[in-house]
Each structure stands twice: as C-alpha cells, then as structure tokens.
Design a protein around this motif. Structure first.
Motif, PDB file in Angstrom:
ATOM      1  N   ASP A  38       0.697  -0.965   0.197  1.00  0.00           N
ATOM      2  CA  ASP A  38      -0.210   0.053  -0.270  1.00  0.00           C
ATOM      3  C   ASP A  38       1.220   1.290   0.054  1.00  0.00           C
ATOM      4  OD1 ASP A  38      -3.151   1.354   0.748  1.00  0.00           O
ATOM      5  OD2 ASP A  38      -1.780   1.929   1.712  1.00  0.00           O
ATOM      6  N   ALA A  56      -0.887  -3.948   1.029  1.00  0.00           N
ATOM      7  CA  ALA A  56      -1.964  -4.399   1.026  1.00  0.00           C
ATOM      8  C   ALA A  56      -2.953  -4.786   2.291  1.00  0.00           C
ATOM      9  CB  ALA A  56      -2.453  -4.149  -1.038  1.00  0.00           C
ATOM     10  N   ARG A 104      -9.778  -1.393  -3.240  1.00  0.00           N
ATOM     11  CA  ARG A 104      -8.857  -0.400  -2.564  1.00  0.00           C
ATOM     12  C   ARG A 104      -9.282   1.201  -1.620  1.00  0.00           C
ATOM     13  NH1 ARG A 104      -3.835  -0.814  -4.260  1.00  0.00           N
ATOM     14  NH2 ARG A 104      -2.647   0.164  -2.483  1.00  0.00           N
ATOM     15  N   TRP A 110      -2.958   7.530   5.471  1.00  0.00           N
ATOM     16  CA  TRP A 110      -3.307   5.692   5.418  1.00  0.00           C
ATOM     17  C   TRP A 110      -4.100   5.743   6.635  1.00  0.00           C
ATOM     18  CZ3 TRP A 110      -3.057   3.283   9.674  1.00  0.00           C
ATOM     19  CH2 TRP A 110      -2.028   3.609  10.677  1.00  0.00           C
ATOM     20  N   ASN A 155      -6.754  -1.550   4.200  1.00  0.00           N
ATOM     21  CA  ASN A 155      -7.163  -0.741   2.942  1.00  0.00           C
ATOM     22  C   ASN A 155      -6.778  -0.966   1.878  1.00  0.00           C
ATOM     23  OD1 ASN A 155      -4.241  -2.085   2.668  1.00  0.00           O
ATOM     24  ND2 ASN A 155      -3.470  -1.162   3.642  1.00  0.00           N
ATOM     25  N   VAL A 156      -7.575  -2.136   2.161  1.00  0.00           N
ATOM     26  CA  VAL A 156      -8.453  -3.658   1.229  1.00  0.00           C
ATOM     27  C   VAL A 156      -9.678  -3.328   1.604  1.00  0.00           C
ATOM     28  CG1 VAL A 156      -9.425  -5.755  -0.847  1.00  0.00           C
ATOM     29  CG2 VAL A 156      -6.680  -3.449  -0.593  1.00  0.00           C
TER      30      VAL A 156
END
Length: 423
Positions: free
Chosen positions: A275, A282, A337, A346, A350-351
């Motif tokens: 990521d 990720a 995403r 961030w 993150n998915v």
C-alpha cells in the motif's frame, strides 16, 4: 538457494506481540504444526527492550488473552515490556507452537515456501498458510538524509534502548531527542535512566499541534535538524527555526525517534502488493494479502501502533487462517482499494473484504499528517457518498484515530477505489 525441505501447517515469520499472539491462538485451536521464526536470538519483539510500564494494562487486556491459561489468570493493569514479552513467549510455547530463534527468512522458493537460514542450516519450509509479522523499524539517520559529519553518539530509539537495557553500554552525558511522539517520550525516560541529561526535545511541529504535557525537558517546536557536528564524538545538533533563526545545541548524544516504516522486505520479495500510504502489504479485513494463503498482521501493516493492538491482530488472524486450512475461506477478489486524500496519510485495512466484511472492532485506523480539529470524515465511491461523520475530538499527527466501518457493506465490488477525505 537450496536447503533441506520441510512442511508445516502454519509458518509465522516474526516473534513480536503479533506473531506470538497468532501462534498461541492457532496452536490452541488445533491448527496442526504451527512454527514461529524469529531472526533475533530472543523472542518478544520491541517490548524486550522497552523497560517502561504500561504493557498488558487495561488497553492491552485482549492482547494478553493469548492462551486458555492466560485467560483464566488475572490480567495485570500494566507491566514492563520485557515482562510482557516473556509472557507472550510463554503463552505461545504453552499452547503448542514451535518457536525457533536465530532463524532468518531470506526469500521465497514458491508461493508459500520460504527459504531460511539458522542453526539448522539452510531450509526450504512449505506451509499451508504463512503469516507475516515482521513488524516495523525506525529509519536511521542515513534514510532521513540528515547532513553533517558521522561521529559516534547518534541513535534511534530502538538502538538506544538496546544499548542501555540489553547491553548496559555507556551512552553520554548530554542528549537531544528529535521527535515528540510517544516513542520520543520513551527515549527521554531511557536517557534519564542511563544518567544522561536531556538538553531538549526537538520537533518540527508547531506548538499548537502538540498535546499539553508536563515535562522537565524544554520542547523546541517548529525546529528542523540541519546538521550534526563532531569528529571523534558528536558535539552538537544544528537547528533551523520556523522564523529563520539558526541555533546549535551542544550535546554528545542525539536520538532520532519515530519515523517508523514497516519491515516489508520479505513481503516485497514475495511479490506482495504494498500500500503506498502505509508502505506495508495491502490487506483486507481478513488480513489477507495479494498472495493467496499469505496473511499479514501487526506493525508490518501500519507502523506503528501499540503492542496490544498488534497482539489483537495476531489473535484475529487466526480465524482467517483456520478457514484457509479448513477450505472454508471466502473467495478472494472483489475487494476495492481504500485511498485517503491529503492531509490524511493512510488507512488500515486498505482493501475492502468479501461481502462487506468489516475489520476487527468494526473500525478502520487512520493517521493524519497535520492536526485536524474535529474533522468531518467523508467516504465516497465513484461520486456516491457512503458515509459522513464528524469526529468529536481532534486528530493529531503521530497518533491513530478511528473511522466506523458501518459503510463497508455499501461498497460496490465492481466500482473504483473508495476514497476517504477529511473536511
């Protein structure tokens, strides 16, 4: 690289809080042969050399429950890092996990086959599931591009704590600490324990971005390190202030704190998607990476959170790994995403997960680059608003804040990336 081939059911790389918690939970659940690899000679991760208290306290209670024996014992309200690390090691071993120290995973020989080197020589270990728990590290001076000479007396927090608490080394007499995050406060405490006078704590943040706190040490805000001077020993730290002034703090020791990055080298070598925000793998709410059968937990995913947070993730990943072993894992794919807009740094996970799966605790973790006073968080996809909520408190750099995940099941699996903005 070639080596003796072996097979295990679950291979965990890293014996910090996350890896030990995952190993204890999986072994106790009957996952088969669970093996934990640790490149250091002693397991326990960063807490091994964090002699301050607060580990295993109220905020870490769920992290302490690593085994049935631990769950039946009274939970302490706080202990030192070394004691916390020993308890994690004991719980993993008692649950039946095989812990091997002094073993380094050097690369991949297949999708779930790792090449290792250690006391037993070269090996190729194939697992039905791999859990990466390699943690995070502070960037050293060279990576921070701090100019000047290169004399002795320059440390990161981890190097300082190991020198003082593990090896009993003499540090110096006058120190400057760069960084005002919680890890910087730990550096100040370590220096004082070593009998070192702390001249100042330096941060490039403005005074308005810091939380009020009582301290015996001057805090210089809005100041950037421009140079380290000295030949046989550090003699000073050059600063440039926001108003253009330049000063030099005379000292023989400087500690560069914070600026953590995930220790992602092994993940990168395995072709795992990283990521761009966290710079770790990720991953979705089930801790699955882009490589089937390879999971990731702890501060490898988000540098850097509390030991208790990392251990909670280690326990949580056990459910996903057990589904993988039983053949009942949700099909991969369909995850979108999650992308943050500046000044957010961030978001983790993150998915999006399968069928709107939500992260543990039903919340996402975020970080910001600047102080935000009661920001309005907006989640959208392809121009469609999924969520809008104002935080009741400020979001500040260096500290996590949370976003409710009740919008996750409204994500279109065929749409584009989901965006999170702070207004």
């Amino acid at each position: 690289m070639t080596g003796k081939p072996r097979e295990v059911d679950v291979l965990i790389v890293g014996a910090g809080p996350a890896g030990l918690a995952a190993g204890a939970e999986l072994a106790a659940a009957g996952a088969g042969r669970v093996e934990i690899l640790e490149r250091e000679q002693q397991a326990g991760g960063i807490p091994r050399h964090c002699h301050h208290g607060g580990f295993g306290g109220v905020l870490d209670r769920t992290a302490y429950a690593w085994s049935s024996a631990a769950r039946s014992a009274p939970t302490p309200r706080g202990t030192t890092g070394p004691a916390y690390a020993r308890r994690g090691v004991a719980a993993a071993v008692a649950a039946g996990a095989a812990l091997r120290t002094g073993v380094t995973a050097t690369g991949w020989a297949g999708p779930r086959t790792l090449e290792t080197t250690g006391p037993a020589g070269l090996e190729r270990i194939t697992a039905r599931a791999v859990v990466l728990a390699t943690g995070a590290r502070e960037r050293p001076r060279s990576a921070r591009l701090v100019p000047g000479t290169r004399p002795p007396g320059v440390y990161t927090t981890g190097e300082l704590q190991q020198a003082v608490h593990l090896y009993g080394q003499r540090i110096g007499t006058r120190a400057v600490v760069v960084g005002d995050e919680p890890v910087g406060h730990a550096a100040v405490a370590t220096l004082r324990a070593a009998g070192v006078h702390v001249v100042a704590v330096v941060t490039d943040r403005p005074a308005t971005a810091l939380r009020p706190r009582s301290t015996r040490t001057p805090v210089l805000t809005g100041a950037t390190v421009t140079e380290l001077t000295g030949r046989t020993r550090l003699s000073g730290v050059g600063l440039r202030h926001d108003d253009g002034r330049t000063t030099t703090l005379r000292c023989d020791t400087v500690v560069l704190t914070g600026d953590f990055v995930p220790d992602h080298e092994l993940a990168r070598r395995g072709g795992i998607l990283l990521d761009p925000g966290t710079r770790g793998p990720a991953y979705d709410a089930a801790y699955r990476t882009s490589q089937p059968g390879v999971f990731a937990v702890g501060n490898l995913l988000h540098a850097v959170e509390r030991a208790g947070h990392a251990a909670q993730e280690g326990r949580a990943v056990a459910v996903s790994v057990l589904h993988r072993l039983a053949g009942t894992e949700e099909p991969a794919g369909g995850g979108r995403r999650l992308v943050v807009d500046a000044p957010l740094r961030w978001i983790a996970p993150n998915v999006t997960g399968p069928d709107g799966a939500r992260p543990p605790g039903d919340r996402f973790v975020l970080r910001t680059a600047v102080r935000l006073s009661r920001p309005l968080l907006v989640v959208s996809q392809d121009g469609r608003e999924l969520h809008r909520r104002r935080l009741l408190s400020a979001a500040v750099p260096g500290r996590p804040f949370r976003l409710a995940a009740d919008w996750a099941d409204r994500v279109d699996p065929d749409g584009s990336a989901v965006r999170i903005s702070a207004l």
